[in-house]
Design an enzyme around this catalytic site. Structure first.
Site, PDB file in Angstrom:
ATOM      1  N   GLY A  18       0.798  -1.244   0.000  1.00 47.16           N
ATOM      2  CA  GLY A  18       0.000   0.000   0.000  1.00 47.16           C
ATOM      3  C   GLY A  18       0.822   1.282   0.000  1.00 47.16           C
ATOM      4  N   SER A  19       2.090   1.199  -0.416  1.00 50.40           N
ATOM      5  CA  SER A  19       2.892   2.440  -0.403  1.00 50.40           C
ATOM      6  C   SER A  19       2.369   3.439  -1.430  1.00 50.40           C
ATOM      7  CB  SER A  19       4.378   2.138  -0.623  1.00 50.40           C
ATOM      8  OG  SER A  19       4.625   1.752  -1.952  1.00 50.40           O
ATOM      9  N   ASN A  20       1.859   2.968  -2.558  1.00 49.15           N
ATOM     10  CA  ASN A  20       1.288   3.901  -3.541  1.00 49.15           C
ATOM     11  C   ASN A  20       0.016   4.546  -3.004  1.00 49.15           C
ATOM     12  OD1 ASN A  20       2.724   4.065  -6.289  1.00 49.15           O
ATOM     13  ND2 ASN A  20       2.859   1.898  -5.738  1.00 49.15           N
ATOM     14  N   MET A  96      -3.724  -7.014  -6.826  1.00 49.89           N
ATOM     15  CA  MET A  96      -3.166  -8.167  -7.521  1.00 49.89           C
ATOM     16  C   MET A  96      -4.222  -9.166  -8.009  1.00 49.89           C
ATOM     17  SD  MET A  96      -0.312  -7.200  -7.932  1.00 49.89           S
ATOM     18  CE  MET A  96       1.342  -6.774  -7.516  1.00 49.89           C
ATOM     19  N   ASN A 113      -4.389   2.013 -13.584  1.00 49.77           N
ATOM     20  CA  ASN A 113      -3.497   1.069 -12.913  1.00 49.77           C
ATOM     21  C   ASN A 113      -2.056   1.560 -13.028  1.00 49.77           C
ATOM     22  OD1 ASN A 113      -2.653  -1.446 -11.702  1.00 49.77           O
ATOM     23  ND2 ASN A 113      -2.031  -2.154 -13.738  1.00 49.77           N
ATOM     24  N   HIS A 115       1.966   0.168 -13.121  1.00 54.85           N
ATOM     25  CA  HIS A 115       2.728  -1.062 -13.329  1.00 54.85           C
ATOM     26  C   HIS A 115       4.218  -0.727 -13.322  1.00 54.85           C
ATOM     27  CE1 HIS A 115       3.364  -5.176 -14.547  1.00 54.85           C
ATOM     28  NE2 HIS A 115       4.264  -4.722 -15.411  1.00 54.85           N
TER      29      HIS A 115
HETATM   30  C1  GAR Z   1       3.792  -1.502  -7.254  1.00 56.11           C
HETATM   31  O1  GAR Z   1       5.140  -1.601  -7.638  1.00 56.11           O
HETATM   32  C2  GAR Z   1       2.896  -1.602  -8.469  1.00 56.11           C
HETATM   33  O2  GAR Z   1       3.443  -1.009  -9.613  1.00 56.11           O
HETATM   34  C3  GAR Z   1       2.779  -3.096  -8.631  1.00 56.11           C
HETATM   35  O3  GAR Z   1       2.639  -3.571  -7.311  1.00 56.11           O
HETATM   36  C4  GAR Z   1       3.376  -2.730  -6.438  1.00 56.11           C
HETATM   37  C5  GAR Z   1       2.501  -2.348  -5.265  1.00 56.11           C
HETATM   38  O4  GAR Z   1       3.240  -1.646  -4.294  1.00 56.11           O
HETATM   39  N1  GAR Z   1       1.658  -3.460  -9.453  1.00 56.11           N
HETATM   40  C6  GAR Z   1       1.701  -4.435 -10.372  1.00 56.11           C
HETATM   41  O5  GAR Z   1       2.670  -5.155 -10.535  1.00 56.11           O
HETATM   42  C7  GAR Z   1       0.439  -4.590 -11.190  1.00 56.11           C
HETATM   43  N2  GAR Z   1       0.639  -5.451 -12.293  1.00 56.11           N
HETATM   44  P1  GAR Z   1       2.494  -0.939  -3.081  1.00 56.11           P
HETATM   45  O6  GAR Z   1       1.527  -1.969  -2.509  1.00 56.11           O
HETATM   46  O7  GAR Z   1       3.592  -0.585  -2.119  1.00 56.11           O
HETATM   47  O8  GAR Z   1       1.777   0.265  -3.620  1.00 56.11           O
END
Ligand code: GAR
Length: 193
Positions: A18-20, A96, A113, A115
């Site tokens: 969940g950092s994003n 995911m 989204n 990526h």
């Molecule tokens: C992020 O790097 C995002 O780009 C990736 O999951 C991570 C989630 O990080 N998403 C994918 O790979 C989608 N295909 P977070 O939970 O710290 O935000």
């Protein structure tokens, strides 16, 4: 006189760290943007994103995907829940699960989204690792609209990240996440306003 921007509502779907999600909320607060993060929705009751939501004071909803007999049953429950909320944009941030076509079509061009690669290179899981192992010299981050495919759909923004010879997988991951935390909010603003 500058026209006041109308407030927009977004929801964020995340499955893990969940950092994003947190970076988006922090940007909105720091820049005083007219965007309300209505809710965090997660399919994973153990997601660290839930702890972040509690800390940030953002409402959250857990729809535990493992409690359903099938993926389509889970997706029906998700759909039912989403139809109770009003939002301008659904933001996938490390969600995911693959959204089914009927949900994608219902919210057409209202789902984005992020990526961790320069799509169309390295779609799917473990994109950072795959790029690192492949030995590419440049990788990056993509924000795109969601369509019925996996990590496909029109690209909203991209930024490159160089892989230096001293980079390890860990340092590359850190570089990618730093870029993600910067460009996602910019892309969201571009779509909303
Ligand atoms: C992020 O790097 C995002 O780009 C990736 O999951 C991570 C989630 O990080 N998403 C994918 O790979 C989608 N295909 P977070 O939970 O710290 O935000």
């Amino acid at each position: 006189m500058k026209k006041q921007q109308e407030n927009k509502n977004i929801i964020i779907l995340a499955s893990g760290n969940g950092s994003n999600f947190e970076a988006i909320v922090n940007h909105i607060r720091q820049e005083n943007l007219p965007i309300t993060v209505e809710m965090l929705v997660t399919n994973n009751p153990e997601a660290f994103a839930i702890i972040r939501a509690e800390r940030l004071g953002i409402p959250f909803k857990i729809i535990d995907s493992r409690k359903f007999r099938s993926r389509s049953e889970y997706n029906r429950a998700l759909d039912e829940f989403l139809s109770l909320i009003e939002f301008d944009l659904m933001v996938l941030a490390g969600y995911m699960m693959i959204l089914p076509a009927f949900i994608v079509r219902k919210y057409w061009r209202r789902i984005v989204n992020i990526h961790p690669s320069l799509l169309p290179a390295f779609p799917g899981l473990h994109a950072i690792e795959k790029a690192f192992e492949y030995g590419v010299k440049v990788t990056g981050v993509t924000v795109h609209f969601v369509d019925e495919g996996v990590d496909t759909g029109p690209i909203i923004s991209q930024e490159c990240v160089k892989i230096d010879k001293n980079d390890t997988l860990k340092t590359l991951e850190e570089k990618i996440h730093r870029v993600e935390h910067k460009i996602y909010i910019e892309a969201i603003k571009k779509v909303l306003f």
